[in-house]
Design a protein around this motif. Structure first.
Motif, PDB file in Angstrom:
ATOM      1  N   ALA A 350       0.853  -1.194   0.000  1.00 24.45           N
ATOM      2  CA  ALA A 350       0.000   0.000   0.000  1.00 24.45           C
ATOM      3  C   ALA A 350       0.884   1.238   0.000  1.00 24.45           C
ATOM      4  CB  ALA A 350      -0.900  -0.007   1.233  1.00 24.45           C
ATOM      5  N   TYR A 351       0.469   2.262  -0.777  1.00 21.57           N
ATOM      6  CA  TYR A 351       1.298   3.467  -0.839  1.00 21.57           C
ATOM      7  C   TYR A 351       0.429   4.714  -0.809  1.00 21.57           C
ATOM      8  CZ  TYR A 351      -0.049   4.364  -5.703  1.00 21.57           C
ATOM      9  OH  TYR A 351      -0.773   4.644  -6.841  1.00 21.57           O
ATOM     10  N   THR A 352       1.047   5.792  -0.365  1.00 21.74           N
ATOM     11  CA  THR A 352       0.488   7.133  -0.500  1.00 21.74           C
ATOM     12  C   THR A 352       1.542   7.997  -1.171  1.00 21.74           C
ATOM     13  OG1 THR A 352      -0.814   6.844   1.515  1.00 21.74           O
ATOM     14  CG2 THR A 352      -0.533   9.090   0.699  1.00 21.74           C
ATOM     15  N   TYR A 353       1.115   8.689  -2.191  1.00 23.49           N
ATOM     16  CA  TYR A 353       2.035   9.516  -2.992  1.00 23.49           C
ATOM     17  C   TYR A 353       1.815  10.988  -2.656  1.00 23.49           C
ATOM     18  CZ  TYR A 353       3.787  11.961  -7.188  1.00 23.49           C
ATOM     19  OH  TYR A 353       4.414  12.824  -8.048  1.00 23.49           O
ATOM     20  N   TYR A 354       2.911  11.729  -2.433  1.00 22.39           N
ATOM     21  CA  TYR A 354       2.880  13.151  -2.075  1.00 22.39           C
ATOM     22  C   TYR A 354       3.721  13.959  -3.044  1.00 22.39           C
ATOM     23  CZ  TYR A 354       1.473  11.327   2.535  1.00 22.39           C
ATOM     24  OH  TYR A 354       0.842  10.689   3.571  1.00 22.39           O
ATOM     25  N   GLU A 355       3.430  15.240  -3.115  1.00 20.11           N
ATOM     26  CA  GLU A 355       4.284  16.181  -3.837  1.00 20.11           C
ATOM     27  C   GLU A 355       4.567  17.378  -2.938  1.00 20.11           C
ATOM     28  OE1 GLU A 355       2.934  15.087  -8.426  1.00 20.11           O
ATOM     29  OE2 GLU A 355       2.466  17.070  -7.594  1.00 20.11           O
ATOM     30  N   GLY A 356       5.798  17.861  -3.039  1.00 21.23           N
ATOM     31  CA  GLY A 356       6.242  18.970  -2.204  1.00 21.23           C
ATOM     32  C   GLY A 356       7.729  18.838  -1.918  1.00 21.23           C
ATOM     33  N   LYS A 357       8.328  19.906  -1.426  1.00 20.80           N
ATOM     34  CA  LYS A 357       9.764  19.919  -1.176  1.00 20.80           C
ATOM     35  C   LYS A 357      10.078  19.332   0.198  1.00 20.80           C
ATOM     36  CE  LYS A 357      10.924  23.844  -4.159  1.00 20.80           C
ATOM     37  NZ  LYS A 357      11.589  25.170  -4.253  1.00 20.80           N
ATOM     38  N   CYS A 358      11.082  18.458   0.210  1.00 17.83           N
ATOM     39  CA  CYS A 358      11.540  17.824   1.448  1.00 17.83           C
ATOM     40  C   CYS A 358      13.062  17.881   1.525  1.00 17.83           C
ATOM     41  CB  CYS A 358      11.120  16.351   1.507  1.00 17.83           C
ATOM     42  SG  CYS A 358       9.350  16.053   1.529  1.00 17.83           S
ATOM     43  N   LYS A 359      13.546  18.045   2.733  1.00 17.29           N
ATOM     44  CA  LYS A 359      14.977  17.912   3.004  1.00 17.29           C
ATOM     45  C   LYS A 359      15.253  16.743   3.939  1.00 17.29           C
ATOM     46  CE  LYS A 359      16.350  21.443   0.574  1.00 17.29           C
ATOM     47  NZ  LYS A 359      17.140  21.239  -0.683  1.00 17.29           N
ATOM     48  N   ARG A 360      14.178  16.330   4.657  1.00 14.41           N
ATOM     49  CA  ARG A 360      14.251  15.194   5.560  1.00 14.41           C
ATOM     50  C   ARG A 360      12.949  14.401   5.416  1.00 14.41           C
ATOM     51  NH1 ARG A 360      19.183  14.488   7.611  1.00 14.41           N
ATOM     52  NH2 ARG A 360      18.229  13.317   9.338  1.00 14.41           N
ATOM     53  N   VAL A 361      12.993  13.138   5.833  1.00 10.71           N
ATOM     54  CA  VAL A 361      11.793  12.313   5.785  1.00 10.71           C
ATOM     55  C   VAL A 361      10.656  12.954   6.578  1.00 10.71           C
ATOM     56  CG1 VAL A 361      10.844  10.152   6.677  1.00 10.71           C
ATOM     57  CG2 VAL A 361      12.905  10.102   5.267  1.00 10.71           C
ATOM     58  N   ALA A 362      11.007  13.604   7.686  1.00 12.32           N
ATOM     59  CA  ALA A 362       9.972  14.233   8.518  1.00 12.32           C
ATOM     60  C   ALA A 362       9.187  15.298   7.768  1.00 12.32           C
ATOM     61  CB  ALA A 362      10.607  14.832   9.768  1.00 12.32           C
ATOM     62  N   LYS A 371      -2.326  10.963  -4.112  1.00  9.54           N
ATOM     63  CA  LYS A 371      -3.143   9.764  -4.327  1.00  9.54           C
ATOM     64  C   LYS A 371      -2.638   8.620  -3.456  1.00  9.54           C
ATOM     65  CE  LYS A 371      -0.543   7.936  -8.303  1.00  9.54           C
ATOM     66  NZ  LYS A 371      -0.653   7.373  -9.664  1.00  9.54           N
ATOM     67  N   SER A 372      -3.474   7.601  -3.343  1.00 10.82           N
ATOM     68  CA  SER A 372      -3.116   6.366  -2.645  1.00 10.82           C
ATOM     69  C   SER A 372      -3.446   5.191  -3.545  1.00 10.82           C
ATOM     70  CB  SER A 372      -3.869   6.248  -1.327  1.00 10.82           C
ATOM     71  OG  SER A 372      -3.542   7.301  -0.443  1.00 10.82           O
ATOM     72  N   GLY A 373      -2.844   4.056  -3.251  1.00  9.90           N
ATOM     73  CA  GLY A 373      -3.120   2.881  -4.064  1.00  9.90           C
ATOM     74  C   GLY A 373      -2.330   1.678  -3.608  1.00  9.90           C
ATOM     75  N   VAL A 374      -2.242   0.701  -4.485  1.00 10.97           N
ATOM     76  CA  VAL A 374      -1.548  -0.553  -4.202  1.00 10.97           C
ATOM     77  C   VAL A 374      -0.575  -0.848  -5.338  1.00 10.97           C
ATOM     78  CG1 VAL A 374      -1.811  -3.046  -3.924  1.00 10.97           C
ATOM     79  CG2 VAL A 374      -3.438  -1.488  -2.837  1.00 10.97           C
ATOM     80  N   MET A 375       0.623  -1.265  -4.981  1.00  9.24           N
ATOM     81  CA  MET A 375       1.635  -1.711  -5.947  1.00  9.24           C
ATOM     82  C   MET A 375       2.019  -3.150  -5.614  1.00  9.24           C
ATOM     83  SD  MET A 375       4.345   1.439  -5.960  1.00  9.24           S
ATOM     84  CE  MET A 375       3.924   3.090  -6.521  1.00  9.24           C
ATOM     85  N   SER A 376       2.693  -3.792  -6.540  1.00  9.66           N
ATOM     86  CA  SER A 376       3.188  -5.143  -6.275  1.00  9.66           C
ATOM     87  C   SER A 376       4.480  -5.122  -5.473  1.00  9.66           C
ATOM     88  CB  SER A 376       3.416  -5.902  -7.590  1.00  9.66           C
ATOM     89  OG  SER A 376       4.381  -5.233  -8.383  1.00  9.66           O
ATOM     90  N   ASN A 377       5.193  -3.986  -5.517  1.00 15.95           N
ATOM     91  CA  ASN A 377       6.471  -3.858  -4.813  1.00 15.95           C
ATOM     92  C   ASN A 377       6.766  -2.372  -4.656  1.00 15.95           C
ATOM     93  OD1 ASN A 377       9.159  -4.359  -3.796  1.00 15.95           O
ATOM     94  ND2 ASN A 377       9.130  -6.297  -4.918  1.00 15.95           N
ATOM     95  N   PHE A 378       7.873  -2.043  -3.999  1.00 13.51           N
ATOM     96  CA  PHE A 378       8.256  -0.645  -3.821  1.00 13.51           C
ATOM     97  C   PHE A 378       8.730  -0.079  -5.153  1.00 13.51           C
ATOM     98  CE2 PHE A 378       9.321  -3.083   0.003  1.00 13.51           C
ATOM     99  CZ  PHE A 378       8.479  -2.483   0.920  1.00 13.51           C
ATOM    100  N   SER A 379       8.119   1.011  -5.577  1.00 16.87           N
ATOM    101  CA  SER A 379       8.502   1.608  -6.853  1.00 16.87           C
ATOM    102  C   SER A 379       8.187   3.099  -6.832  1.00 16.87           C
ATOM    103  CB  SER A 379       7.752   0.941  -8.010  1.00 16.87           C
ATOM    104  OG  SER A 379       8.023   1.611  -9.231  1.00 16.87           O
TER     105      SER A 379
END
Length: 485
Positions: A350-362, A371-379
């Motif tokens: 399961a994944y959630t996709y975001y857009e925006g500027k990051c310098k750290r994971v936090a 958006k959110s959805g399902v993938m077969s693997n990390f991609s």
């Protein structure tokens, strides 16, 4: 110096493997899928010293405990006069115990007896199957020992390369010690290529033994991932990168390198998939504080895999497992995370996709959810933009066997991997493609895996993998990943 025993002819460097095997009336072979080597190093046998009796007792105790198929002495064997008497005493240990053995040259051996004379003497032993080695390359005793299969009896399943790391060189700009020279490396490459061709184009699993460590041993000391004693305060290598290590990488056969020389070191560490290791100092007359003993290496037939540990007269110490880099001490001392109960049988991430500027994971929390959805693997291939995006991945990873596992992320930019809420891999921050790994002890069953990733700018990479004692390193396969409840 190098010695080889058992009923096996050493394959000379100028001959093809097929020709050599045809000439060998007796030879080493795996037994029940295993082949055991005992490495003894730095005996520093001083013939008139009463401590020689203790050194001999150490060797005999290790041989009696482990029953190796082959013993390899990695240099600085007899280091005082009368040298011939010393060699007689050392060789008699292996003659009396009927143990095949090999000797590789140390930097002190030829100070008391010429290389040629040493090998002329060694060749008289019925348990020595070494050779002086090719006369047209540097050093003495360069040779390779093939180990044949227990099932496919005509097939070479492992190789043991014995090399002379030489002793000293005159230009102190390069350090005190010599190195393995180009014509020796060329000889190794020819041998390796020949065995690979004879094996249908597949490299044959191999180990290499010599005395003076490669300069690459310095690199693994500072990576925080070595195991064992590092008390020498450094690595006494030549200040020259000889190209030996890069040839091991290029030929893709050598799994591990085992040396001596630095008596207060017995550590092991992985560098680019090759284990760089020390033996355990054996001689009582040698300097150093470590309990005297030998290193044992157990090869597995038809696998790029071995276990290794130190054995002393008091018994075995912890085992280290190649290629996983795990060890038995952490298996026994780490806290195992229990599996989680789940009713999910659906594969995926399961994944959630975001857009925006990051310098750290936090900073992902400040980005806009797209958006959110399902993938077969990390991609990250489905990201709508090339920069300034992030993912929050959640899955259940199915672990088939209780044990210690090493997980890694290779990412550009930052990533963090949690298992059961515990941070295992911290690859955070803005950076170019970089690999970071961590270990975790897991019970058999399902475990929650949470992966956070962001891309800042200029390049996008994400790879997630793992390894275990019985699992060669691989990216996490789809078959292990299941959707959370």
């Amino acid at each position: 110096m190098k010695k080889k025993t058992s009923f096996l002819f050493l394959w000379m460097c100028t001959l093809l493997p097929v020709l050599l095997s045809a000439q060998a009336p007796g030879r080493f072979a795996f037994k029940d899928g295993k082949f055991v080597i005992a490495q003894f190093t730095d005996l520093h046998w001083t013939p008139e010293s009463p401590k020689c009796a203790e050194t001999a007792a150490t060797i005999r105790a290790v041989l009696a405990s482990e029953h190796p198929d082959l013993a390899i002495l990695t240099g600085d064997v007899v280091t005082d006069d009368p040298a011939l008497k010393g060699w007689v005493d050392v060789v008699n240990i292996f003659n009396e115990t009927k143990t095949p053995f090999v000797v590789t040259m140390g930097n002190h051996d030829a100070e008391y007896m010429t290389r040629d004379d040493i090998y002329d003497f060694l060749l008289k032993s019925p348990y020595y199957v070494g050779a002086k080695g090719p006369a047209d390359i540097m050093g003495c005793g360069n040779c390779v020992i093939p180990v044949y299969g227990s099932q496919r009896k005509g097939t070479v399943e492992a190789l043991l390369y014995c090399l002379d790391s030489n002793d000293y060189q005159p230009d102190k700009l390069y350090g005190a010690y010599d190195w393995i020279h180009f014509n020796q490396i060329e000889w190794y490459r020819r041998q390796s290529a020949g065995f690979t061709v004879a094996n249908g184009g597949k490299p044959v699993p191999a180990l290499a033994f010599f005395h003076i460590p490669l300069i690459e041993y310095n690199e693994i000391r500072s990576d925080g991932k070595t195991y064992g004693n590092d008390k020498e305060g450094g690595v006494a290598a030549a200040n020259i990168n000889s190209g030996m290590f890069s040839s091991f990488l290029d030929m893709k056969d050598v799994m591990g390198v085992f040396v001596g020389h630095d008596h207060d070191n017995d550590f092991l560490g992985m560098d680019k998939g090759i284990l760089l290791g020390y033996g355990r100092v054996t001689g009582t007359d040698a300097y150093g504080s470590l309990t005297r003993g030998g290193r044992i290496i157990k090869l597995y037939e038809d696998q790029f895999k071995f276990d290794t540990w130190i054995t002393t007269p008091a018994g075995r110490e912890a085992s280290y497992y190649y290629p996983s880099g795990m060890n038995s001490e952490e298996e026994q001392t780490m806290t195992y995370l229990p599996g989680v109960k789940t009713s999910s049988g659906n594969p995926g991430v399961a994944y959630t996709y975001y857009e925006g500027k990051c310098k750290r994971v936090a900073d992902i929390d400040t980005c806009s959810k797209v958006k959110s959805g399902v993938m077969s693997n990390f991609s990250i291939k489905e990201a709508a933009v090339t920069d300034h995006f992030a993912y929050d991945f959640r899955t259940l990873v199915r672990i088939s066997e209780r044990g210690v596992y090493r997980f890694y992320t290779y990412s550009d930019d930052g990533s963090q991997l949690y298992i059961d809420g515990k941070l295992i891999v911290d690859n955070d921050g803005g950076h170019s493609a970089r690999r970071v790994e961590g270990k975790v002890a897991l019970e058999k069953g399902f475990h929650e895996l949470h992966l956070l990733y962001f891309e800042d700018y200029m390049g996008q990479e994400l790879e997630v993998g793992y390894a275990g004692r019985n699992v060669p390193e691989t990216t996490l396969p789809d078959s292990m990943l299941f959707l959370p409840d």
